[in-house]
Design an enzyme around this catalytic site. Structure first.
Site, PDB file in Angstrom:
ATOM      1  N   HIS A 140       3.195  -2.553   8.944  1.00 49.40           N
ATOM      2  CA  HIS A 140       1.811  -2.998   9.118  1.00 49.40           C
ATOM      3  C   HIS A 140       1.028  -2.617   7.869  1.00 49.40           C
ATOM      4  O   HIS A 140       1.183  -1.511   7.347  1.00 49.40           O
ATOM      5  CB  HIS A 140       1.194  -2.335  10.349  1.00 49.40           C
ATOM      6  CG  HIS A 140      -0.079  -2.963  10.811  1.00 49.40           C
ATOM      7  ND1 HIS A 140      -1.260  -2.839  10.117  1.00 49.40           N
ATOM      8  CD2 HIS A 140      -0.373  -3.730  11.901  1.00 49.40           C
ATOM      9  CE1 HIS A 140      -2.214  -3.497  10.749  1.00 49.40           C
ATOM     10  NE2 HIS A 140      -1.707  -4.043  11.842  1.00 49.40           N
ATOM     11  N   ARG A 184      -9.848  -6.424  10.044  1.00 47.84           N
ATOM     12  CA  ARG A 184      -9.848  -7.497   9.045  1.00 47.84           C
ATOM     13  C   ARG A 184     -10.279  -8.822   9.674  1.00 47.84           C
ATOM     14  O   ARG A 184     -10.856  -9.672   9.004  1.00 47.84           O
ATOM     15  CB  ARG A 184      -8.459  -7.627   8.416  1.00 47.84           C
ATOM     16  CG  ARG A 184      -8.130  -6.461   7.491  1.00 47.84           C
ATOM     17  CD  ARG A 184      -6.710  -6.525   6.926  1.00 47.84           C
ATOM     18  NE  ARG A 184      -5.730  -6.121   7.919  1.00 47.84           N
ATOM     19  CZ  ARG A 184      -4.661  -6.824   8.247  1.00 47.84           C
ATOM     20  NH1 ARG A 184      -4.439  -8.002   7.675  1.00 47.84           N
ATOM     21  NH2 ARG A 184      -3.822  -6.378   9.140  1.00 47.84           N
TER      22      ARG A 184
END
Length: 961
Positions: free
Chosen positions: A633, A656
């Site tokens: 990740h 994000r």
């Protein structure tokens, strides 16, 4: 919720300009008022029936009723009950009228078996006695009397002949349902909100049916949601009527019990003072136990040693204590350490019946299935089995339920469940688009049948979590790698914690009846197969021997087998839901075997993620797939107070998704932040020159770090996450671009130019990296903009590889055959995600494949009877024993800051959470960190204030500021 109901009732003014608090209600308003009152009554009954939540420390293993609360609400308001009956009549009248239409209704969801089952059940409902023989009762309400004033054509029910004010009245009547539904959005309790919205839709469907003529009742007049809501609302109101009888009986039983106790106490007080009453004294070495089980066992042992009870009664009481008999533990809590005579007296009121406790050992009762692992996959399988009447053994090697699922923060994907909030400006999602995104992320390792199962069952999975488990999944976001918004999360709280809390509450509600046995701190060491003769017969056919049970090791003393450290449990089906292997860094680990270059990379997985399920299945010949596919990740938080800790907290994809941008040490953006995890990670690792050239990572390489930056609008969009990370000191607040640049150690001009370019790209709708979605943009005034930023680094996050399964979640061996009796779901399996898992698909995989197993396995047993209420009212005992709260200064609070003596102040009250810490689902450490401090701010980022209502016994006093 009083203000919510006040607002709802105020919507019951249908005539424009009429002061509703003065003028009398018209007929239509009276009808609407009675329907709303019926809904209110139903909600109150549900609260009364499920008032006291499960609480290990109080000996409660399931939700229990509060008959006194019920009586307080309805004793002087019989009209509330009448309004509930009125609502039931309206609903049944509509159901009967729609009978011919519903009898032929085409139920079509894509699952032929379930569609046929639903059709049969619906027809059974329509053929039920109450609809056939009680038609005269339905005449208590006549919808034809509504909206008839000032109409010239009453006989033909033609509203076009009515005066304009009547037509306006009818329009306002319809609007009330929409307005009430909007008001319900303000309800914090997600289960209450869902119940309310479902009921309003059900009421609306009923009235629509009643106002339509029989000829107008065709398929296009009612949509599927309205029919589902109508049937569910009928069921809910019917259940409420049953709850009235049950709670009334419980109230009078409790009242008579209290009267008998008072009479016994009065008789005791009349004993002459010259009479010598024998007393029992604890030996001087006895230590008073705070745990009710320990207190009960200590008191029973003392009674036995003093020959105050027979050996048989001592054995009976000990067994009741070990099985956490709620009434016995309540007595122990208040009398065992203070008045042993009364403890003995009151235990004589207790008997062990089938509804109180089943003294037969659980391993002697037939199990339908054994579930290994209590993350979402294991809990989903367990709950479906329990709901179908199965008997389940749930095994967890840790001290709390939930696994890594408890940490999930971004959401769960689905296309396209009903009642999903999508703005008009959002592009609509489609199954094929979702399928395409998942396949693209999986790459050349995509296994289409597994992906098709995942995607096609996604809407069903999210709907089940909402409706059965009561999880709020009303917010929808678009994560990296997705072409559409489809990732669902709660409005308040983290999705993983909310889902796991709801799931374990639902599963534990079956614990008291014995339908589920939960073994904590228990490790499965081996899968048990059939006898040697059966194994040889199967071997000749090339088929693996059926799995018939498990061998376990008790890591802590277990009350079921108090004198043993190992045991064998048998069941015809075993489910592996043990998670991945990313936290095992040993030289013999699967990580070392398949991806040794990643051994030094930090990970988000809990320390328990060691590949146990794979180790259990492979000795039986289970095939493995994609074991080298380990997802990195891109964003794990680097804790500035402990930067080298190999265990990281995930910076959720949502950060994000709402507009967070990644900036390198040079102050520059370098990627499309909404790209797939593999893409973003590759761009981050590409800052290492050797990796950029070879695309191969070395174990000795330094792990790069970056800044994750959110503007104020992005932070507001992800407020719950931002507050949570700020509290953990992983995210900091900065005032203006200059302040942010100093923290990042880059020049202000460089960072300002990066932000200006990003704003320009956003206005154009595309940037040089292909990013086309620009949420949470910084303002033009960068000097006054408020930023939130933290340091992130790539982390091991998920293992795509694991045990090979088919689309029914059967475990497959090396020859392509099914291993009988063995199933798997969740991260322990491989093949569902291919090369790279799409964000939001983990919780979905757990729910889809865990549910699939729970629905398919055969059930040989029947559910136990619903437990009756406890014989004594815990609330009254608590109130009788409560003392006045004392004041606690900050200085005194600070003295209690160790794991052995942990006090925490929350919302102005001080609690001793020493014993609770080990039970805390998120782990004891988060409690210990708040020891000796005011933890209100930390508590509020995750929980509501009402959660502390169940901690009265731990209440020390009031905090002096």
């Amino acid at each position: 919720g009083t203000h919510i109901w006040d607002a709802i009732y105020k919507e019951n003014c249908l005539i424009d300009g009429k002061p509703s608090d003065i003028a009398p209600m018209c007929y239509e308003e009276r009808v609407l008022h009675r329907l709303l009152s019926g809904l209110h009554t139903s909600t109150t009954l549900s609260i009364a029936k499920n008032y006291h939540p499960p609480n290990k420390r109080k000996g409660r293993t399931s939700w229990e009723p509060n008959p006194a609360y019920f009586w307080k609400k309805f004793d002087h308001h019989p009209e509330y009950i009448r309004n509930l009956h009125f609502s039931y009549v309206v609903l049944l009248r509509a159901l009967k009228k729609a009978g011919p239409f519903l009898y032929q209704y085409d139920i079509r969801t894509g699952n032929i078996v379930e569609d046929e089952t639903a059709t049969i059940l619906l027809r059974r409902l329509l053929d039920s006695t109450i609809l056939q023989s009680c038609s005269s009762v339905f005449e208590a309400f006549d919808e034809s009397l509504m909206f008839r004033e000032n109409c010239t054509d009453d006989e033909n029910n033609d509203t076009s002949t009515c005066a304009p004010e009547v037509i306006s009245l009818k329009q306002n009547f319809k609007q009330v349902f929409h307005k009430v539904s909007s008001i319900l959005d303000c309800v914090q309790c997600q289960q209450c909100k869902l119940h309310g919205k479902m009921a309003m839709l059900g009421y609306g469907a009923a009235l629509k049916i009643l106002f339509l003529s029989s000829d107008e009742l065709i398929a296009s007049s009612l949509d599927r949601n309205e029919i589902v809501a109508l049937v569910n609302t009928v069921a809910k109101i019917s259940e409420s009527l049953k709850e009235i009888r049950e709670l009334t009986t419980l109230y009078w039983d409790d009242k008579q019990q209290n009267e008998r106790q008072e009479e016994a106490q009065q008789k005791e007080s009349l004993i002459p003072t010259t009479t010598t009453i024998p007393t029992i004294s604890f030996p001087s070495q006895v230590t008073y136990a705070k745990d009710p089980v320990d207190a009960a066992i200590g008191a029973i042992a003392t009674l036995g040693q003093n020959s105050k009870i027979t050996p048989e009664r001592e054995t009976e009481l000990i067994r009741m204590a070990l099985f956490k008999h709620s009434d016995l533990l309540t007595l122990a809590k208040y009398y065992a350490n203070t008045n042993l005579d009364k403890f003995l007296q009151y235990t004589q009121l207790l008997t062990t019946t089938s509804t109180d406790i089943d003294l037969q050992k659980p391993e002697e009762r037939p199990l339908d299935a054994i579930v290994i692992g209590s993350g979402l996959a294991g809990l989903a399988a367990t709950l479906h089995l329990l709901d179908r009447g199965g008997k389940v053994l749930l095994i967890e090697k840790e001290h709390s339920l939930g696994g890594n699922s408890n940490k999930a923060s971004s959401g769960i994907n689905a296309c396209c469940p009903t009642n999903t909030t999508i703005l008009p400006t959002d592009k609509s999602d489609e199954l094929e688009i979702f399928r395409s995104d998942t396949i693209r992320s999986a790459g050349d390792s995509a296994r289409l049948p597994l992906i098709d199962t995942l995607v096609s069952r996604s809407a069903e999975a999210v709907t089940w979590l909402r409706e059965r488990v009561g999880v709020d999944l009303s917010l929808v976001a678009q994560l990296g790698g997705h072409q559409r918004k489809r990732t669902h999360r709660p409005q308040n709280g983290m999705v993983g914690a909310e889902v796991i809390f709801g799931m374990q509450r639902a599963v534990k509600s079956y614990e008291k009846s014995g339908q589920v046995v939960i073994l904590m701190d228990t490790k499965v060491t081996q899968l048990v197969t059939e006898t040697e003769e059966d194994i040889n017969n199967n071997a000749n056919d090339g088929i693996a021997p059926p799995v018939t049970g498990v061998q376990v090791e008790y890591l802590l003393p277990n009350p079921i087998h108090p004198n043993r450290t190992t045991a064998i449990w048998k069941a015809p089906n075993t489910i592996l839901a043990t998670g991945g292997f990313a936290a095992d860094r040993t030289t013999t680990s699967y990580l070392a075997q398949y991806r040794p270059e990643l051994l030094n990379m930090p990970a988000t997985a809990g320390e328990f993620s060691t590949g146990d399920g794979i180790g259990l299945a492979t000795p039986l010949g289970a095939a493995l797939v994609d074991m080298d596919k380990v997802q990195i990740h891109p964003t794990g938080w680097v804790n500035p107070e402990d930067p080298h800790n190999p265990n990281k907290v995930l910076a959720a994809e949502l950060m994000r998704g709402v507009g967070g941008i990644l900036i390198n040490s040079s102050g520059q953006r370098f990627c499309n932040e909404l790209g797939t995890r593999a893409y973003v990670t590759d761009q981050m690792l590409g800052h290492d020159r050797e990796y950029n050239e070879t695309k191969k990572w070395k174990q000795s390489n330094d792990i790069p770090t970056f800044s994750l930056v959110l503007a104020s609008s992005a932070a507001a969009d992800g407020k719950k996450h931002v507050d949570h990370y700020v509290h953990k000191k992983l995210l900091q607040k900065f005032y203006g671009v200059d302040d942010l640049a100093k923290w990042m150690n880059v020049t202000t001009d460089t960072l300002r130019q990066t932000m200006i370019q990003y704003r320009s790209d956003g206005q154009k709708g595309i940037d040089m990296y292909g990013k086309s979605s620009f949420r949470g943009m910084p303002t033009a005034n960068l000097e006054d903009e408020i930023f939130y930023a933290g340091t992130v680094t790539p982390v091991l996050h998920y293992c795509m590889g694991g045990i090979t399964i088919d689309t029914d979640a059967n475990v497959i061996d090396g020859n392509g055959n099914i291993i009988p009796g063995l199933h798997a779901a969740g991260e322990v399996t491989g093949g569902v995600h291919g090369n790279n898992r799409l964000g939001g698909n983990s919780l979905l995989e757990c729910t889809v494949y865990g549910s699939l197993i729970g629905k398919k396995l055969p059930i040989a047993t029947h559910p136990t009877s619903i437990p009756t209420s406890s014989m004594m009212d815990n609330t009254s005992l608590t109130q009788a024993s409560k003392v006045s709260l004392r004041n606690v200064s900050l200085e005194e609070l600070a003295e209690h800051d160790t794991p052995e003596d942990c006090w925490v102040a929350i919302h102005g009250k001080v609690y001793d959470l020493t014993d609770f810490a080990e039970e805390h689902p998120a782990g004891a450490e988060s409690i210990y960190k708040l020891g000796g401090k005011d933890g209100t701010e930390a508590f509020a980022t995750v929980h509501s204030e009402g959660l502390m209502d169940d901690f009265d016994e731990d209440l020390i006093g009031v905090l002096l500021q």
